[in-house]
Write a protein that holds these residues in place. Structure first.
Motif, PDB file in Angstrom:
ATOM      1  N   LEU A   1       0.829  -1.122  -0.130  1.00  0.00           N
ATOM      2  CA  LEU A   1      -0.088   0.087  -0.004  1.00  0.00           C
ATOM      3  C   LEU A   1       0.851   1.194  -0.052  1.00  0.00           C
ATOM      4  O   LEU A   1       1.792   1.441   0.746  1.00  0.00           O
ATOM      5  N   SER A   2       0.617   2.120  -0.704  1.00  0.00           N
ATOM      6  CA  SER A   2       1.542   3.400  -0.951  1.00  0.00           C
ATOM      7  C   SER A   2       1.098   4.093   0.163  1.00  0.00           C
ATOM      8  O   SER A   2       0.291   4.099   0.976  1.00  0.00           O
ATOM      9  N   ALA A   3       1.947   5.293   0.331  1.00  0.00           N
ATOM     10  CA  ALA A   3       2.213   6.132   1.463  1.00  0.00           C
ATOM     11  C   ALA A   3       0.871   6.941   1.630  1.00  0.00           C
ATOM     12  O   ALA A   3       0.336   7.136   2.782  1.00  0.00           O
ATOM     13  N   ASP A   4       0.337   7.164   0.595  1.00  0.00           N
ATOM     14  CA  ASP A   4      -0.830   8.064   0.583  1.00  0.00           C
ATOM     15  C   ASP A   4      -2.220   7.161   0.525  1.00  0.00           C
ATOM     16  O   ASP A   4      -3.245   7.696   0.804  1.00  0.00           O
ATOM     17  N   GLY A   5      -2.057   5.978   0.565  1.00  0.00           N
ATOM     18  CA  GLY A   5      -2.926   4.917   0.630  1.00  0.00           C
ATOM     19  C   GLY A   5      -3.812   4.741  -0.272  1.00  0.00           C
ATOM     20  O   GLY A   5      -4.942   4.019  -0.534  1.00  0.00           O
ATOM     21  N   GLU A   6      -3.509   5.143  -1.636  1.00  0.00           N
ATOM     22  CA  GLU A   6      -4.496   5.293  -2.640  1.00  0.00           C
ATOM     23  C   GLU A   6      -3.938   4.177  -3.717  1.00  0.00           C
ATOM     24  O   GLU A   6      -4.970   3.916  -4.669  1.00  0.00           O
ATOM     25  N   ALA A   7      -3.020   3.520  -3.769  1.00  0.00           N
ATOM     26  CA  ALA A   7      -2.539   2.505  -4.841  1.00  0.00           C
ATOM     27  C   ALA A   7      -1.460   1.464  -4.126  1.00  0.00           C
ATOM     28  O   ALA A   7      -1.229   1.414  -2.930  1.00  0.00           O
ATOM     29  N   MET A   8      -1.805   0.353  -4.705  1.00  0.00           N
ATOM     30  CA  MET A   8      -0.991  -0.837  -4.299  1.00  0.00           C
ATOM     31  C   MET A   8       0.321  -0.818  -5.453  1.00  0.00           C
ATOM     32  O   MET A   8       0.049  -0.893  -6.696  1.00  0.00           O
ATOM     33  N   LEU A   9       1.658  -0.800  -4.630  1.00  0.00           N
ATOM     34  CA  LEU A   9       2.843  -0.609  -5.459  1.00  0.00           C
ATOM     35  C   LEU A   9       3.212  -2.149  -5.654  1.00  0.00           C
ATOM     36  O   LEU A   9       3.714  -2.785  -4.828  1.00  0.00           O
ATOM     37  N   ALA A  10       3.462  -2.729  -7.038  1.00  0.00           N
ATOM     38  CA  ALA A  10       3.722  -4.027  -7.136  1.00  0.00           C
ATOM     39  C   ALA A  10       5.041  -4.412  -6.913  1.00  0.00           C
ATOM     40  O   ALA A  10       6.152  -3.462  -7.064  1.00  0.00           O
ATOM     41  N   ASP A  11       5.451  -5.551  -6.806  1.00  0.00           N
ATOM     42  CA  ASP A  11       6.663  -6.310  -6.736  1.00  0.00           C
ATOM     43  C   ASP A  11       7.710  -5.742  -5.808  1.00  0.00           C
ATOM     44  O   ASP A  11       8.794  -5.302  -6.230  1.00  0.00           O
ATOM     45  N   ARG A  12       7.413  -5.260  -4.413  1.00  0.00           N
ATOM     46  CA  ARG A  12       8.061  -4.662  -3.585  1.00  0.00           C
ATOM     47  C   ARG A  12       8.949  -5.747  -2.566  1.00  0.00           C
ATOM     48  O   ARG A  12       8.095  -6.863  -2.281  1.00  0.00           O
ATOM     49  N   ASP A  13       9.763  -5.495  -2.198  1.00  0.00           N
ATOM     50  CA  ASP A  13      10.801  -6.035  -1.114  1.00  0.00           C
ATOM     51  C   ASP A  13      10.552  -5.522   0.252  1.00  0.00           C
ATOM     52  O   ASP A  13      10.537  -4.065   0.198  1.00  0.00           O
ATOM     53  N   VAL A  14      10.128  -6.161   1.600  1.00  0.00           N
ATOM     54  CA  VAL A  14      10.000  -5.120   2.503  1.00  0.00           C
ATOM     55  C   VAL A  14      10.830  -5.879   3.772  1.00  0.00           C
ATOM     56  O   VAL A  14      10.740  -6.950   3.969  1.00  0.00           O
ATOM     57  N   LEU A  15      11.928  -5.129   4.075  1.00  0.00           N
ATOM     58  CA  LEU A  15      12.731  -5.572   5.110  1.00  0.00           C
ATOM     59  C   LEU A  15      12.510  -5.065   6.326  1.00  0.00           C
ATOM     60  O   LEU A  15      12.563  -3.915   6.853  1.00  0.00           O
ATOM     61  N   ILE A  16      12.515  -6.008   7.296  1.00  0.00           N
ATOM     62  CA  ILE A  16      11.941  -5.812   8.827  1.00  0.00           C
ATOM     63  C   ILE A  16      13.192  -6.296   9.700  1.00  0.00           C
ATOM     64  O   ILE A  16      13.904  -7.476   9.595  1.00  0.00           O
ATOM     65  N   ASP A  17      13.706  -5.508  10.630  1.00  0.00           N
ATOM     66  CA  ASP A  17      14.625  -5.692  11.986  1.00  0.00           C
ATOM     67  C   ASP A  17      14.118  -4.814  13.107  1.00  0.00           C
ATOM     68  O   ASP A  17      13.803  -3.830  12.761  1.00  0.00           O
ATOM     69  N   GLN A  18      14.494  -5.717  14.092  1.00  0.00           N
ATOM     70  CA  GLN A  18      14.341  -4.750  15.463  1.00  0.00           C
ATOM     71  C   GLN A  18      13.135  -4.315  15.430  1.00  0.00           C
ATOM     72  O   GLN A  18      12.979  -3.030  16.017  1.00  0.00           O
ATOM     73  N   GLY A  19      11.970  -4.851  14.993  1.00  0.00           N
ATOM     74  CA  GLY A  19      10.958  -4.266  15.198  1.00  0.00           C
ATOM     75  C   GLY A  19      10.467  -3.219  14.103  1.00  0.00           C
ATOM     76  O   GLY A  19       9.207  -2.561  14.364  1.00  0.00           O
ATOM     77  N   ARG A  20      11.013  -2.809  13.344  1.00  0.00           N
ATOM     78  CA  ARG A  20      10.911  -1.587  12.189  1.00  0.00           C
ATOM     79  C   ARG A  20      11.176  -2.205  10.912  1.00  0.00           C
ATOM     80  O   ARG A  20      11.649  -3.173  10.713  1.00  0.00           O
ATOM     81  N   ILE A  21      10.464  -1.420  10.033  1.00  0.00           N
ATOM     82  CA  ILE A  21      10.718  -1.629   8.588  1.00  0.00           C
ATOM     83  C   ILE A  21      11.808  -0.783   8.032  1.00  0.00           C
ATOM     84  O   ILE A  21      12.105   0.395   8.582  1.00  0.00           O
ATOM     85  N   VAL A  22      12.850  -1.756   7.816  1.00  0.00           N
ATOM     86  CA  VAL A  22      14.145  -0.982   7.457  1.00  0.00           C
ATOM     87  C   VAL A  22      14.363  -0.489   5.984  1.00  0.00           C
ATOM     88  O   VAL A  22      14.778   0.658   5.780  1.00  0.00           O
ATOM     89  N   ALA A  23      13.657  -1.444   5.213  1.00  0.00           N
ATOM     90  CA  ALA A  23      13.643  -0.730   3.679  1.00  0.00           C
ATOM     91  C   ALA A  23      12.473  -1.359   2.747  1.00  0.00           C
ATOM     92  O   ALA A  23      12.043  -2.269   3.317  1.00  0.00           O
ATOM     93  N   VAL A  24      12.166  -0.536   1.958  1.00  0.00           N
ATOM     94  CA  VAL A  24      10.927  -0.976   1.001  1.00  0.00           C
ATOM     95  C   VAL A  24      11.354  -0.443  -0.415  1.00  0.00           C
ATOM     96  O   VAL A  24      12.029   0.558  -0.794  1.00  0.00           O
ATOM     97  N   GLY A  25      11.570  -1.595  -1.244  1.00  0.00           N
ATOM     98  CA  GLY A  25      12.010  -1.019  -2.625  1.00  0.00           C
ATOM     99  C   GLY A  25      11.877  -2.611  -3.462  1.00  0.00           C
ATOM    100  O   GLY A  25      11.319  -3.456  -3.255  1.00  0.00           O
ATOM    101  N   THR A  26      12.430  -2.177  -4.942  1.00  0.00           N
ATOM    102  CA  THR A  26      12.262  -3.164  -5.682  1.00  0.00           C
ATOM    103  C   THR A  26      13.788  -3.780  -5.887  1.00  0.00           C
ATOM    104  O   THR A  26      14.530  -3.117  -6.043  1.00  0.00           O
ATOM    105  N   GLY A  27      13.825  -5.283  -5.900  1.00  0.00           N
ATOM    106  CA  GLY A  27      15.171  -6.017  -5.898  1.00  0.00           C
ATOM    107  C   GLY A  27      16.015  -5.779  -4.818  1.00  0.00           C
ATOM    108  O   GLY A  27      17.370  -5.235  -5.029  1.00  0.00           O
ATOM    109  N   LEU A  28      15.637  -5.749  -3.809  1.00  0.00           N
ATOM    110  CA  LEU A  28      16.580  -5.093  -2.553  1.00  0.00           C
ATOM    111  C   LEU A  28      17.504  -6.167  -2.443  1.00  0.00           C
ATOM    112  O   LEU A  28      17.114  -7.422  -2.620  1.00  0.00           O
TER     113      LEU A  28
END
Length: 508
Positions: A66-93
């Motif tokens: 879900l995009s930051a403005d909540g209006e769209a779904m951004l396809a094919d993202r990787d989401v990295l999580i560590d220490q209870g936080r979201i570290v990175a969001v992007g394509t091909g991390l």
């Protein structure tokens, strides 16, 4: 009368006094027991430790986010999580070695949901039911010391949704009524305006996140609590006193209303209290006033909790509670609340808190249902005006009120909001970014899938922007960096259902 007779009479009077005191004590204990059972104290508590696991570095790969403005779904993202936080969001991390991987292909990742108005009472199992429904944050609106302890334990790492804990309702009563309300209904009595500052300072010292107002406050006490809350640095939230015109709200520092109902009631008072005979005229009046009221709310940044589904359900509960019971996830609600007690009605037909009694007959039931259908329509008119004016709307359910099952009811609420005129994106925002911004101390940034935000998220099997009902299609929940897969969520629900079944006195 001789001395022997006087002694005998005195002895019997002492015996009668002792018996009366014993009966009084037994009665008080019985009442206290019934109050506790109704609040859920008699239900077996599930051991949450059995579902806890470490928050490991994790990557959710190839997922629509879900995009930051909540209006769209951004396809094919990787989401990295560590220490209870979201570290990175992007394509091909480039992902670190040893990170746990969750395949998100064909899945949709949204922020964790927040129910902006709940009542946990003495029902800690609800915390698991919330998580199993993707609700990673709840705002308790009648808090006590237990809820504060639960909040602090969760912040320290215990499994559960983040808690925002507002105080119990503040009302103004006389001495006797105030003590009775304190004991039976968990109200805090502000006996006079000059007591407001001490009451609020005490709540701040105890660690509450907000001061909650009740409906039975006079203008002077309302103003005194407004000043006291500002001085203590606590938000002033909750009901709006029924005796006050809306002008007093506009002049106050109250930053949040607990229901759309607060505005609907204020307009009902302006109108002169509608009945079924002038229901259409009342709705036309609400429509005429709605834009002006919504503009005033937006200008002052007063957030409004929706609680729409509950109001819509009352017409059905008035006339046919069995029909409502058949459509909700009753087995996951605390049996004490569902069954009620000799002192407090519950949710079941024949002993439902909203049901019209049989003495009213079919005509009485129909009249009550019609009245509440009109009142629900007034809510929908106001909701659309608030949407158009950009009022901060927060999805809330009043969970554990009759018919409102914790966790599951938030999905009902989101559906009601869309049916009333919000887009799926607007409805979803009301349960993510909007309430997350008002979650209080210790929460950090939340409500978005973005770097630096809390790792509170829900992985769905279908796109909620296409159909808001897809918020129910939960594949996994991430809370504080812990990944709870579908198997663990199902086990949590099963454990709560088993605990509830073992504590019932009325079979479902």
């Amino acid at each position: 009368m001789n001395r022997t007779t006087r002694a005998a009479i005195g002895k019997w009077l002492l015996i009668l006094l002792a018996v009366a005191l014993a009966l009084c004590a037994a009665s008080l204990l019985w009442v206290d027991h019934q109050l506790g059972r109704f609040a859920g104290a008699g239900t077996a508590v599930v051991d949450r430790a059995g579902f806890e696991g470490p928050a490991r570095p994790t990557a959710i790969t190839g997922v629509a986010v879900l995009s930051a403005d909540g209006e769209a779904m951004l396809a094919d993202r990787d989401v990295l999580i560590d220490q209870g936080r979201i570290v990175a969001v992007g394509t091909g991390l480039a992902l670190p070695e040893g990170v746990d991987r969750v395949d998100g292909s064909g899945r949709y990742l949204i922020p964790g949901l927040v129910d902006a108005h709940v009542h946990l009472k003495q029902s800690p199992n609800d915390l698991l039911v919330y998580l199993a429904n993707g609700v990673t944050g709840v705002r308790e609106m009648s808090g006590n010391a237990d809820h504060l302890a639960w909040r602090d334990a969760i912040e320290a790492g215990r499994l559960g949704p983040r808690l925002f804990v507002a105080s119990e309702k503040l009302e103004r009563h006389g001495w006797f009524t105030g003590h009775f309300q304190r004991w039976t209904r968990n109200r805090i009595n502000v006996r006079a305006p000059e007591h407001a500052d001490a009451v609020v300072r005490s709540l701040a010292a105890d660690g509450y996140d907000a001061v909650k107002l009740g409906s039975l406050l006079d203008h002077e006490t309302y103003r005194a609590l407004d000043r006291a809350a500002a001085g203590a640095g606590l938000p002033l939230i909750g009901h709006y006193p029924v005796a006050l015109p809306l002008e007093a709200l506009w002049a106050s520092g109250q930053g949040e209303l607990a229901h759309i109902e607060e505005i609907a009631k204020a307009l009902d008072a302006e109108f002169g209290w509608f009945g079924n005979a002038d229901a259409d005229e009342y709705l036309r009046f609400v429509a005429r006033r709605s834009d002006e009221v919504a503009a005033a709310l937006a200008e002052r940044n007063i957030a409004v909790v929706t609680s729409l589904w509950l109001v819509e359900s009352i017409a059905l509960q008035k006339a046919a509670p069995a029909d409502l019971v058949a459509e909700i996830e009753l087995r996951y609600a605390n049996p004490g609340l569902v069954e009620g007690t000799p002192l407090s009605k519950g949710w079941l037909p024949g002993h439902n808190a909203y049901e019209v009694g049989p003495e009213a007959g079919a005509a009485g039931r129909e009249a009550a249902a019609a009245y509440w259908a009109t009142f629900a329509e007034a809510h929908r008119i106001l909701l659309r005006a608030m949407r158009d004016r950009g009022v901060a709307l927060m999805a809330g359910t009043d969970a554990n009120t009759a018919g409102v099952v914790p966790g599951f009811s938030l999905h009902d609420e989101l559906q009601s909001l869309v049916s009333a005129g919000l887009s799926p994106a607007q409805s979803l925002r009301s349960a993510t970014a909007a309430p997350a911004a008002r979650m209080g101390r210790g929460a950090g940034k939340a409500g978005r899938v973005a770097p630096g935000y809390r790792a509170d998220m829900v992985l769905l099997r279908a796109d909620p922007l296409l159909d808001i009902a897809n918020t129910r299609a939960i594949e996994a929940v991430v809370v504080g960096g812990r990944v709870l897969d579908r198997g663990r969520l199902d086990a949590m629900l099963a454990a709560v259902a088993d605990a509830n079944d073992g504590s019932r006195t009325i079979a479902l």
